[in-house]
Design an enzyme around this catalytic site. Structure first.
Site, short mmCIF file in Angstrom:
data_model
loop_
_atom_site.label_atom_id
_atom_site.label_comp_id
_atom_site.label_asym_id
_atom_site.label_seq_id
_atom_site.Cartn_x
_atom_site.Cartn_y
_atom_site.Cartn_z
N TYR A 110 -12.05 -20.97 25.64
CA TYR A 110 -13.41 -20.94 25.75
C TYR A 110 -13.98 -22.23 24.88
CZ TYR A 110 -13.65 -18.10 21.46
OH TYR A 110 -13.55 -17.48 20.14
N HIS A 137 -18.27 -15.00 11.84
CA HIS A 137 -18.61 -14.91 13.09
C HIS A 137 -18.37 -13.62 13.66
CE1 HIS A 137 -14.08 -15.51 13.23
NE2 HIS A 137 -14.19 -14.81 14.50
#
Length: 359
Positions: free
Chosen positions: A122, A187
């Site tokens: 991704y 994150h």
């Protein structure tokens, strides 16, 4: 007594500028009436930001740390002998990547940290056409190499037999290979891309996973974590619930003292968005890239190398993908498992906003 009824000049000056005391009280206590409790200690993390610590804040951080800890499962499954075998396989992956034997989007290089995507890959960080959490996209099917058979045989099947994940859960495997002093910024694994839980297995050396940090750069600095989770060689870490969804996690440079690799096993959501096949990010060069030069030995480094302040080069788009900078530059615990699978309900009931960084 001095004119005006003041015996001390300081009292007179104070009466002329009462707003100064009000401002000071508001700054320290966070209120205008100084009703805050606990002893205050302010520290400066950067030239732009001031952060406050108090007994109340410390209690809140402890509560948050407990929430993080309660949504993490760790198991020691792999023996040292099994680790050696798997680490040899990881070395083979690195060698194939350096020889240019993988598809373009399988390998993502950054100084002191390389990623190898298998099964699903991704876009993220500097690769995104539009920045920000929620903008990540899966590549079209077939754009990254399939999950190597050894990952399935040596890692995934062991986790299934130990009840960590159900059979058939994993369709995405990522190998992160860190050099000493490498890191990955704070994150949250994209909620719209990956189902929960997030499973990782550590190899080569011990390290730590930190939660709730803030990164600053040039030179790189990392704020105090809310929670630090030691991760040992051969250990399995499972994130679900709060630890996976409501607080950021990261790897700090000071926690990578020797080479370390981690295999991250995940399942993509069936409704996860994908790039169009004609997207500029999905274009492939006509020829394979030339084989890369061998890196220096990644077993050892200078003892203090991981602690020296440095510019985080992985923050520079041109070092991540030069071509892109030209374009636009059986049981995890049934409760945790249900929480990971019931993503939509969890997000509706959660009022906490998480500041997510690229990763």
């Amino acid at each position: 007594m001095a004119a005006g009824g003041y015996s001390d000049l300081r009292e007179k000056l104070k009466s002329m500028t009462p707003h100064r005391d009000d401002h000071k009280t508001a700054f320290v206590d966070g209120t205008s009436n100084g009703s805050g409790k606990g002893r205050k200690r302010k520290y400066r993390e950067s030239d732009e930001d001031d952060y406050e610590h108090s007994d109340d804040n410390a209690e809140l951080r402890e509560q948050e740390a407990r929430r993080v800890s309660s949504s993490i499962l760790q198991k020691n499954i792999f023996t040292p002998e099994e680790c050696v075998l798997i680490e040899e396989k990881i070395d083979d992956v690195v060698a194939k990547g350096e020889a240019g034997l993988y598809r373009e989007h399988t390998v993502d290089r950054a100084p002191l940290r390389n990623k190898y995507f298998f099964g699903e890959g991704y876009t993220y960080g500097a690769q995104l056409e539009k920045r920000g959490p929620g903008q990540e996209r899966l590549y079209p099917k077939g754009e990254v190499d399939e999950i190597p058979s050894w990952v399935d045989e040596l890692v995934i099947k062991r986790l299934v037999s130990n009840g960590v994940i159900p059979e058939g859960f994993v369709n995405s495997a990522v190998i992160n290979d860190y050099q000493p002093g490498g890191c990955i910024v704070s994150h949250v694994d994209p909620l719209h891309i990956f189902a929960r839980p997030i499973v990782s297995v550590s190899f080569f050396s011990d390290s730590a996973l930190c939660f709730g940090c803030r990164f600053q750069f040039k030179p790189i600095r990392v704020s105090e974590p809310v929670f630090v989770l030691p991760v040992r060689r051969g250990s399995v870490t499972v994130l679900s619930g709060y630890a996976a969804d409501d607080i950021t996690h990261c790897i700090r440079p000071q926690d990578i003292k020797e080479r370390r690799a981690v295999i991250i096993l995940r399942k993509t959501r069936p409704d996860a968005p994908r790039l169009d096949s004609d997207s500029p990010l999905n274009s492939s060069p006509a020829e394979k890239p030339a084989p890369l030069k061998s890196k220096r030995s990644y077993r050892k480094a200078e003892p203090d190398a991981a602690h020296r302040p440095r510019v985080l080069e992985m923050d520079k788009e041109e070092n991540r993908h030069p071509s892109l900078s030209r374009q636009r530059r059986h049981s995890v615990g049934s409760e945790n498992w249900r929480r990971g699978q019931d993503y939509d309900k969890h997000r509706e009931s959660s009022g906490r906003k998480v500041k997510m960084r690229r990763h």
